[in-house]
Design an enzyme around this catalytic site. Structure first.
Site, PDB file in Angstrom:
ATOM      1  N   ASP A  36       0.834  -1.212   0.000  1.00 35.11           N
ATOM      2  CA  ASP A  36       0.000   0.000   0.000  1.00 35.11           C
ATOM      3  C   ASP A  36       0.867   1.260   0.000  1.00 35.11           C
ATOM      4  O   ASP A  36       1.985   1.250   0.496  1.00 35.11           O
ATOM      5  CB  ASP A  36      -0.921  -0.031   1.236  1.00 35.11           C
ATOM      6  CG  ASP A  36      -2.102   0.910   1.096  1.00 35.11           C
ATOM      7  OD1 ASP A  36      -2.371   1.384  -0.031  1.00 35.11           O
ATOM      8  OD2 ASP A  36      -2.760   1.173   2.118  1.00 35.11           O
ATOM      9  N   GLU A  83     -12.435  -4.435  -4.357  1.00 35.67           N
ATOM     10  CA  GLU A  83     -12.918  -3.063  -4.160  1.00 35.67           C
ATOM     11  C   GLU A  83     -12.170  -2.052  -5.040  1.00 35.67           C
ATOM     12  O   GLU A  83     -12.646  -0.945  -5.263  1.00 35.67           O
ATOM     13  CB  GLU A  83     -12.768  -2.640  -2.688  1.00 35.67           C
ATOM     14  CG  GLU A  83     -13.752  -3.306  -1.733  1.00 35.67           C
ATOM     15  CD  GLU A  83     -13.480  -4.787  -1.508  1.00 35.67           C
ATOM     16  OE1 GLU A  83     -12.301  -5.201  -1.536  1.00 35.67           O
ATOM     17  OE2 GLU A  83     -14.457  -5.544  -1.336  1.00 35.67           O
ATOM     18  N   ASN A  84     -10.977  -2.426  -5.521  1.00 35.93           N
ATOM     19  CA  ASN A  84     -10.182  -1.473  -6.303  1.00 35.93           C
ATOM     20  C   ASN A  84     -10.791  -1.148  -7.672  1.00 35.93           C
ATOM     21  O   ASN A  84     -10.397  -0.171  -8.316  1.00 35.93           O
ATOM     22  CB  ASN A  84      -8.738  -1.971  -6.476  1.00 35.93           C
ATOM     23  CG  ASN A  84      -7.909  -1.897  -5.203  1.00 35.93           C
ATOM     24  OD1 ASN A  84      -7.034  -2.734  -4.963  1.00 35.93           O
ATOM     25  ND2 ASN A  84      -8.144  -0.905  -4.358  1.00 35.93           N
ATOM     26  N   TRP A  85     -11.794  -1.926  -8.128  1.00 45.81           N
ATOM     27  CA  TRP A  85     -12.485  -1.590  -9.386  1.00 45.81           C
ATOM     28  C   TRP A  85     -13.171  -0.244  -9.285  1.00 45.81           C
ATOM     29  O   TRP A  85     -13.473   0.383 -10.302  1.00 45.81           O
ATOM     30  CB  TRP A  85     -13.535  -2.651  -9.741  1.00 45.81           C
ATOM     31  CG  TRP A  85     -12.965  -3.995 -10.066  1.00 45.81           C
ATOM     32  CD1 TRP A  85     -13.057  -5.115  -9.293  1.00 45.81           C
ATOM     33  CD2 TRP A  85     -12.232  -4.374 -11.233  1.00 45.81           C
ATOM     34  NE1 TRP A  85     -12.420  -6.168  -9.909  1.00 45.81           N
ATOM     35  CE2 TRP A  85     -11.903  -5.746 -11.106  1.00 45.81           C
ATOM     36  CE3 TRP A  85     -11.822  -3.703 -12.384  1.00 45.81           C
ATOM     37  CZ2 TRP A  85     -11.174  -6.447 -12.064  1.00 45.81           C
ATOM     38  CZ3 TRP A  85     -11.102  -4.409 -13.356  1.00 45.81           C
ATOM     39  CH2 TRP A  85     -10.788  -5.755 -13.182  1.00 45.81           C
ATOM     40  N   ARG A 210      -5.318  -1.673   8.880  1.00 42.10           N
ATOM     41  CA  ARG A 210      -6.502  -2.460   8.534  1.00 42.10           C
ATOM     42  C   ARG A 210      -6.133  -3.559   7.548  1.00 42.10           C
ATOM     43  O   ARG A 210      -5.051  -3.559   6.962  1.00 42.10           O
ATOM     44  CB  ARG A 210      -7.622  -1.570   7.984  1.00 42.10           C
ATOM     45  CG  ARG A 210      -7.240  -0.750   6.793  1.00 42.10           C
ATOM     46  CD  ARG A 210      -8.409   0.084   6.274  1.00 42.10           C
ATOM     47  NE  ARG A 210      -7.933   1.020   5.255  1.00 42.10           N
ATOM     48  CZ  ARG A 210      -7.625   2.292   5.485  1.00 42.10           C
ATOM     49  NH1 ARG A 210      -7.770   2.804   6.689  1.00 42.10           N
ATOM     50  NH2 ARG A 210      -7.182   3.072   4.511  1.00 42.10           N
TER      51      ARG A 210
HETATM   52  C1  IPE Z   1      -5.496  -2.728  -0.222  1.00 41.05           C
HETATM   53  O1  IPE Z   1      -5.143  -1.406  -0.415  1.00 41.05           O
HETATM   54  C2  IPE Z   1      -5.498  -3.461  -1.521  1.00 41.05           C
HETATM   55  C3  IPE Z   1      -4.180  -3.668  -2.120  1.00 41.05           C
HETATM   56  C4  IPE Z   1      -3.023  -3.359  -1.583  1.00 41.05           C
HETATM   57  C5  IPE Z   1      -4.195  -4.282  -3.418  1.00 41.05           C
HETATM   58  P1  IPE Z   1      -6.244  -0.248  -0.572  1.00 41.05           P
HETATM   59  O2  IPE Z   1      -5.489   1.009  -0.701  1.00 41.05           O
HETATM   60  O3  IPE Z   1      -7.181  -0.602  -1.650  1.00 41.05           O
HETATM   61  O4  IPE Z   1      -7.008  -0.354   0.820  1.00 41.05           O
HETATM   62  P2  IPE Z   1      -7.917   0.730   1.549  1.00 41.05           P
HETATM   63  O5  IPE Z   1      -8.928   1.198   0.548  1.00 41.05           O
HETATM   64  O6  IPE Z   1      -7.035   1.832   2.001  1.00 41.05           O
HETATM   65  O7  IPE Z   1      -8.516  -0.013   2.702  1.00 41.05           O
HETATM   66  C1  IPE Z   2      -1.590   0.161  -3.296  1.00 38.00           C
HETATM   67  O1  IPE Z   2      -1.325   1.521  -3.341  1.00 38.00           O
HETATM   68  C2  IPE Z   2      -1.815  -0.440  -4.657  1.00 38.00           C
HETATM   69  C3  IPE Z   2      -3.214  -0.826  -4.947  1.00 38.00           C
HETATM   70  C4  IPE Z   2      -4.182  -0.806  -4.094  1.00 38.00           C
HETATM   71  C5  IPE Z   2      -3.516  -1.266  -6.286  1.00 38.00           C
HETATM   72  P1  IPE Z   2      -2.510   2.590  -3.365  1.00 38.00           P
HETATM   73  O2  IPE Z   2      -2.826   2.894  -4.777  1.00 38.00           O
HETATM   74  O3  IPE Z   2      -3.641   2.136  -2.536  1.00 38.00           O
HETATM   75  O4  IPE Z   2      -1.792   3.833  -2.701  1.00 38.00           O
HETATM   76  P2  IPE Z   2      -2.461   4.880  -1.707  1.00 38.00           P
HETATM   77  O5  IPE Z   2      -3.001   4.098  -0.544  1.00 38.00           O
HETATM   78  O6  IPE Z   2      -3.545   5.583  -2.468  1.00 38.00           O
HETATM   79  O7  IPE Z   2      -1.324   5.775  -1.322  1.00 38.00           O
HETATM   80 MG    MG Z   3      -4.096   2.382  -0.575  1.00 38.89          MG
END
Ligand code: IPE
Ligand code: IPE
Ligand code: MG
Length: 262
Positions: A36, A83-85, A210
């Site tokens: 992350d 959820e990333n979609w 989390r």
């Molecule tokens: C968790 O990171 C998912 C991945 C690292 C692929 P997110 O950035 O999506 O999580 P939240 O939204 O902060 O909980």
């Molecule tokens: C994790 O980095 C990668 C994915 C969830 C795909 P983020 O893209 O969530 O980075 P932040 O949390 O926005 O900094």
């Molecule tokens: Mg993130």
């Protein structure tokens, strides 16, 4: 570490005098990492978020190499959640392209270093070209593998449990399974991770406290390590910090410390 994407792939591990080479503590069989902080890393430098994801790919290479060097059995990387979609379209598309590029660029390096790729998650929901590339490399990298690189793409712990429950229900419905015979191992056999061990250590970068729908079942007894470091800045030094802390932990699995001492 550099974040230069143009580094020539080489089949040999490049680690020699670096911190993992001198680390002499215990090594968990399975580390899982919630990678992350890519977006924040990019924003802090006034760059588009996708640049952070690209830089994160360099950390992936360093950590995969370090874990292989340490003779770990399984390394799991959380790359894209169910959820990333909901992120902006251009970021989602950019990430899917990055996964394609990763598979193509790291193919020989993974195979040459006896690393097997296994993707967990709902692969039906991925672009067909990516799914085909994943399946090609999964099949190509099976023989003689010393380490499994388990990558979670379009993965959600809840989706995994729903899917497992549905497939158990189907087996009951077909008369192949007696509901009284359902136990923890039945559920495990229906997860994406069937046959592979639970993570001993779960690392999350960027300081968030989390789980974000990661390995809900499998991390029941994992040790947790959260670092403030953003994923593109994570390297072997950080990995060794996590290993040292893991080595100092007492895993009790519900017992008392006196029981563990005797
Ligand atoms: C968790 O990171 C998912 C991945 C690292 C692929 P997110 O950035 O999506 O999580 P939240 O939204 O902060 O909980
Ligand atoms: C994790 O980095 C990668 C994915 C969830 C795909 P983020 O893209 O969530 O980075 P932040 O949390 O926005 O900094
Ligand atoms: Mg993130």
């Amino acid at each position: 570490m550099t974040h230069d994407d143009s580094t020539d792939p080489s089949l040999d591990l490049t680690i020699d005098e670096r911190p993992v080479a001198s680390y002499d503590g215990g090594v968990p069989g399975h580390i899982a990492i919630i990678m992350d902080g890519n977006g924040r890393w990019a924003s802090r430098q006034d760059m588009p978020r996708i640049r952070g994801h690209r830089a994160g790919a360099s950390s992936v290479r360093a950590v995969v190499e370090a874990c292989r060097y340490l003779q770990m059995d399984v390394l799991t990387l959380y790359a894209f959640s169910t959820e990333n979609w909901s992120r902006p379209d251009d970021e989602v598309t950019g990430l899917m392209t990055l996964f394609d590029v990763y598979i193509e660029r790291e193919r020989e390096r993974l195979i040459g270093n006896d690393i097997r790729l296994q993707v967990i998650g709902d692969r039906e929901g991925l672009p067909a070209t990516l799914r085909d590339a994943i399946e090609e490399l999964e099949a190509a990298s099976v023989e003689d593998a010393e380490m499994t690189l388990q990558v979670a793409i379009n993965y959600g712990g809840r989706e995994e449990l729903v899917r497992a429950t549905r497939s158990i229900g189907e087996a009951v419905d077909a008369g192949e399974l007696d509901p009284d015979a359902i136990d923890e191992s039945t559920l495990e056999e229906h997860l994406y991770t069937a046959g592979r061990p639970d993570p001993d250590l779960v690392v999350r970068t960027s300081g968030e406290m989390r789980i974000s729908n990661f390995l809900l079942w499998q991390m029941a007894y994992s040790e947790l390590f959260v670092t403030e470091t953003l994923w593109p800045d994570f390297n072997e030094y950080e990995l060794v910090d996590a290993l040292r802390e893991f080595d100092d932990r007492e895993r009790r699995f519900g017992q008392t410390d006196q029981q563990l001492d005797s």
